[in-house]
Design a protein around this motif. Structure first.
Motif, mmCIF file in Angstrom:
data_model
loop_
_atom_site.group_PDB
_atom_site.id
_atom_site.type_symbol
_atom_site.label_atom_id
_atom_site.label_comp_id
_atom_site.label_asym_id
_atom_site.label_seq_id
_atom_site.Cartn_x
_atom_site.Cartn_y
_atom_site.Cartn_z
ATOM 1 N N LEU A 380 -13.390 -59.094 -20.460
ATOM 2 C CA LEU A 380 -13.947 -58.178 -21.451
ATOM 3 C C LEU A 380 -15.239 -58.730 -22.046
ATOM 4 N N SER A 381 -15.267 -60.026 -22.278
ATOM 5 C CA SER A 381 -16.437 -60.625 -22.939
ATOM 6 C C SER A 381 -17.718 -60.452 -22.134
ATOM 7 N N ARG A 382 -17.590 -60.262 -20.827
ATOM 8 C CA ARG A 382 -18.767 -60.053 -19.991
ATOM 9 C C ARG A 382 -19.506 -58.759 -20.338
ATOM 10 N N PHE A 383 -18.820 -57.846 -21.026
ATOM 11 C CA PHE A 383 -19.389 -56.528 -21.294
ATOM 12 C C PHE A 383 -19.796 -56.356 -22.752
ATOM 13 N N VAL A 384 -19.729 -57.441 -23.521
ATOM 14 C CA VAL A 384 -20.099 -57.419 -24.932
ATOM 15 C C VAL A 384 -21.399 -58.186 -25.116
ATOM 16 N N ASP A 385 -22.296 -57.624 -25.913
ATOM 17 C CA ASP A 385 -23.529 -58.336 -26.259
ATOM 18 C C ASP A 385 -23.190 -59.335 -27.365
ATOM 19 N N THR A 386 -22.581 -60.457 -26.964
ATOM 20 C CA THR A 386 -22.111 -61.430 -27.944
ATOM 21 C C THR A 386 -23.256 -62.198 -28.596
ATOM 22 N N ASP A 387 -24.465 -62.045 -28.089
ATOM 23 C CA ASP A 387 -25.610 -62.673 -28.754
ATOM 24 C C ASP A 387 -25.974 -61.939 -30.039
ATOM 25 N N ASN A 388 -25.679 -60.646 -30.088
ATOM 26 C CA ASN A 388 -26.073 -59.837 -31.244
ATOM 27 C C ASN A 388 -24.892 -59.251 -32.019
ATOM 28 N N SER A 389 -23.691 -59.397 -31.491
ATOM 29 C CA SER A 389 -22.508 -58.831 -32.149
ATOM 30 C C SER A 389 -21.393 -59.865 -32.190
ATOM 31 N N SER A 390 -20.695 -59.915 -33.306
ATOM 32 C CA SER A 390 -19.445 -60.665 -33.372
ATOM 33 C C SER A 390 -18.346 -59.762 -32.838
ATOM 34 N N TRP A 391 -17.462 -60.336 -32.031
ATOM 35 C CA TRP A 391 -16.486 -59.526 -31.305
ATOM 36 C C TRP A 391 -15.111 -60.160 -31.409
ATOM 37 N N VAL A 392 -14.107 -59.320 -31.627
ATOM 38 C CA VAL A 392 -12.720 -59.786 -31.607
ATOM 39 C C VAL A 392 -11.881 -58.806 -30.793
ATOM 40 N N HIS A 393 -11.053 -59.370 -29.951
ATOM 41 C CA HIS A 393 -10.176 -58.612 -29.058
ATOM 42 C C HIS A 393 -8.738 -58.795 -29.506
ATOM 43 N N PHE A 394 -8.058 -57.673 -29.816
ATOM 44 C CA PHE A 394 -6.639 -57.678 -30.150
ATOM 45 C C PHE A 394 -5.839 -57.315 -28.906
ATOM 46 N N ASP A 395 -5.053 -58.248 -28.402
ATOM 47 C CA ASP A 395 -4.092 -57.951 -27.340
ATOM 48 C C ASP A 395 -2.770 -57.649 -28.057
ATOM 49 N N LEU A 396 -2.396 -56.376 -28.085
ATOM 50 C CA LEU A 396 -1.372 -55.875 -29.009
ATOM 51 C C LEU A 396 0.048 -56.122 -28.493
ATOM 52 N N ALA A 397 0.473 -57.368 -28.600
ATOM 53 C CA ALA A 397 1.799 -57.728 -28.110
ATOM 54 C C ALA A 397 2.921 -57.166 -28.977
ATOM 55 N N SER A 398 2.609 -56.804 -30.226
ATOM 56 C CA SER A 398 3.678 -56.388 -31.144
ATOM 57 C C SER A 398 3.622 -54.915 -31.527
ATOM 58 N N CYS A 399 2.820 -54.113 -30.847
ATOM 59 C CA CYS A 399 2.635 -52.723 -31.292
ATOM 60 C C CYS A 399 3.689 -51.775 -30.750
ATOM 61 N N PHE A 400 4.589 -52.266 -29.888
ATOM 62 C CA PHE A 400 5.576 -51.383 -29.267
ATOM 63 C C PHE A 400 6.830 -52.181 -28.951
ATOM 64 N N ARG A 401 7.984 -51.578 -29.207
ATOM 65 C CA ARG A 401 9.266 -52.185 -28.842
ATOM 66 C C ARG A 401 9.894 -51.368 -27.710
ATOM 67 N N ASP A 402 10.193 -52.034 -26.593
ATOM 68 C CA ASP A 402 10.839 -51.343 -25.475
ATOM 69 C C ASP A 402 12.211 -50.815 -25.868
ATOM 70 N N SER A 403 12.879 -51.526 -26.768
ATOM 71 C CA SER A 403 14.197 -51.103 -27.237
ATOM 72 C C SER A 403 14.336 -51.487 -28.703
ATOM 73 N N ALA A 404 15.299 -50.876 -29.379
ATOM 74 C CA ALA A 404 15.511 -51.168 -30.793
ATOM 75 C C ALA A 404 16.031 -52.598 -30.960
ATOM 76 N N ASP A 405 15.695 -53.189 -32.110
ATOM 77 C CA ASP A 405 16.232 -54.502 -32.445
ATOM 78 C C ASP A 405 16.647 -54.503 -33.912
ATOM 79 N N SER A 406 16.855 -55.666 -34.474
ATOM 80 C CA SER A 406 17.406 -55.745 -35.828
ATOM 81 C C SER A 406 16.427 -55.298 -36.905
ATOM 82 N N ARG A 407 15.132 -55.153 -36.552
ATOM 83 C CA ARG A 407 14.144 -54.760 -37.566
ATOM 84 C C ARG A 407 13.413 -53.474 -37.239
ATOM 85 N N TRP A 408 13.340 -53.115 -35.967
ATOM 86 C CA TRP A 408 12.521 -51.985 -35.543
ATOM 87 C C TRP A 408 13.334 -51.019 -34.697
#
Length: 425
Positions: A380-408
């Motif tokens: 992804l970083s190859r496609f960002v103009d990181t010289d002129n922009s600060s960039w952060v990538h969120f890899d959303l490991a917690s945005c979805f639960r395949d099945s219910a658990d004790s909290r979700w």
């Protein structure tokens, strides 16, 4: 509607020693004493919901903003709407709770929808409708669909989506409350909107494919984050770019060995058609860089490797700007949406070599090989103009639960929305 109150005392009695929830004649009491009280409150709400409670009134002392939100997270369910009456607190906090719930409920609505109902054009329409409902007078947009993507050079989104009977889409939303059409863009959000991911010719097994309606979680998260930030008073110009497609198998689908040429001139060999999220995001990041925004944030359900690294309770963070990463992590703690930085350096860009192109989109190994999440971020970083922009990538490991658990409950969690909104603010 059941009355729910709080107690900071451990419970011992007929409901079992150290019970999270005890029932009394006038309602239920949540006992949150012990380590991680917010988790305990969320677990208690989940217990109530799993026992068939669908309407609750939070009453009595101790219901801070954070505790009420923790209760909501456990109480929300996949199949049915729940009714929740907030406790009496500061009016500003009450407005914030309602705004946050609207954003989280919208994320659940679109992410949990069936892939038959939530296809690329529908996702773009839903995102636009959601934001217009919040600040329509300050919003303009552009939609590029199907063959027009190829004509404009958006190679990733077009090729990933070309095998589906439902065309790929790039949606650009311009939120500009300044009233000045020449106002600078303060930030740009980019979201992965793969409404269903079969894996393409690198086809997923059924067990991995069955939940792939969640693969547009990144697009939903950044859209909801923008809406939530606007409701909190965002007054700077922000652009949102959603790259939406179905990754399907067909005679005209993209193939292993294909080489894509992007608008920035970079060529990419396809060695895994299931590494498609980074291909569509690359278009969005090029477009984001063209805005000259000093801050670029992208979010995606990008890699299983990130989930293996941080587990289902954290999102993974990547970027070259260490100060920005630290800020994102600090804000994640503040809003109780845990996130953690994983390694990313420029040299990671060389970890997916190709004999036929500037880079491959992955490595021809299961999960992309060692360091798969970092290698995906480096792509992804190859496609960002990181010289002129600060960039952060969120890899959303917690945005979805395949099945219910004790909290979700099963399905979307909304984790990441408040974190990204806080970065915008």
């Amino acid at each position: 509607m059941i009355r729910v109150s709080l107690s900071d005392q451990a419970y011992s009695g007929v409901w079992g020693d150290n019970a999270l929830v005890a029932f009394e004649s006038d309602g239920a009491v949540v006992h949150y004493s012990g380590d991680y009280p917010l988790r305990r409150i969320q677990q208690a709400a989940r217990q109530l919901q799993s026992q068939g409670v669908v309407a609750a009134s939070l009453e009595g002392e101790g219901w801070s903003y954070e505790r009420q939100w923790a209760f909501y997270c456990g109480f929300a369910t996949t199949k049915a709407a729940v009714e929740l009456k907030w406790a009496s607190i500061d009016e500003d906090e009450l407005e914030l709770l309602n705004a946050r719930r609207r954003s989280a409920d919208w994320v659940r609505q679109v992410v949990n929808a069936t892939p038959e109902d939530m296809y690329p054009e529908k996702l773009a329409d839903e995102a636009l409708s959601f934001l217009n409902g919040i600040a329509g007078e300050h919003i303009s947009h552009e939609v590029v669909v199907g063959e027009a993507l190829a004509q404009q050079g958006w190679a990733g989104t077009y090729n990933v989506g070309r095998g589906s009977s439902r065309p790929p889409v790039m949606l650009t939303v311009d939120y500009n409350p300044t009233g000045d059409s020449n106002a600078p863009v303060a930030a740009c959000l980019v979201g992965k909107g793969i409404t269903f991911d079969s894996g393409g010719y690198s086809i997923k097994p059924s067990a991995s494919m069955v939940t792939m309606k969640c693969d547009m979680g990144g697009a939903a998260t950044v859209t909801a984050a923008l809406g939530y930030a606007i409701e909190q008073g965002l007054r700077q110009r922000v652009k949102l770019i959603l790259c939406c497609a179905e990754n399907m198998i067909a005679g005209n689908a993209y193939k292993l060995g294909d080489v894509l040429t992007y608008k920035n001139g970079l060529t990419v060999e396809i060695v895994n058609t299931d590494a498609e999220g980074r291909l569509v995001l690359a278009d969005g990041l090029i477009a984001a860089s063209e805005t000259k925004a000093p801050l670029i944030i992208n979010a995606a359900t990008l890699t299983g490797a990130a989930m293996m690294a941080v587990g289902p309770d954290y999102n993974a963070l990547f970027g070259f700007d260490k100060e920005l990463l630290m800020k994102a992590q600090q804000l994640s703690d503040l809003v109780n949406e845990p996130a953690w930085p994983l390694p990313l350096e420029k040299w990671h860009q060389s970890n997916c070599p190709s004999y036929y192109a500037d880079t491959a989109n992955s490595r021809a190994q299961k999960g992309g090989g060692m360091g798969g999440a970092s290698n995906a971020a480096a792509f992804l970083s190859r496609f960002v103009d990181t010289d002129n922009s600060s960039w952060v990538h969120f890899d959303l490991a917690s945005c979805f639960r395949d099945s219910a658990d004790s909290r979700w409950s099963a399905g979307a969690t909304g984790l990441g929305v408040a974190n990204i909104a806080a970065l915008l603010l």
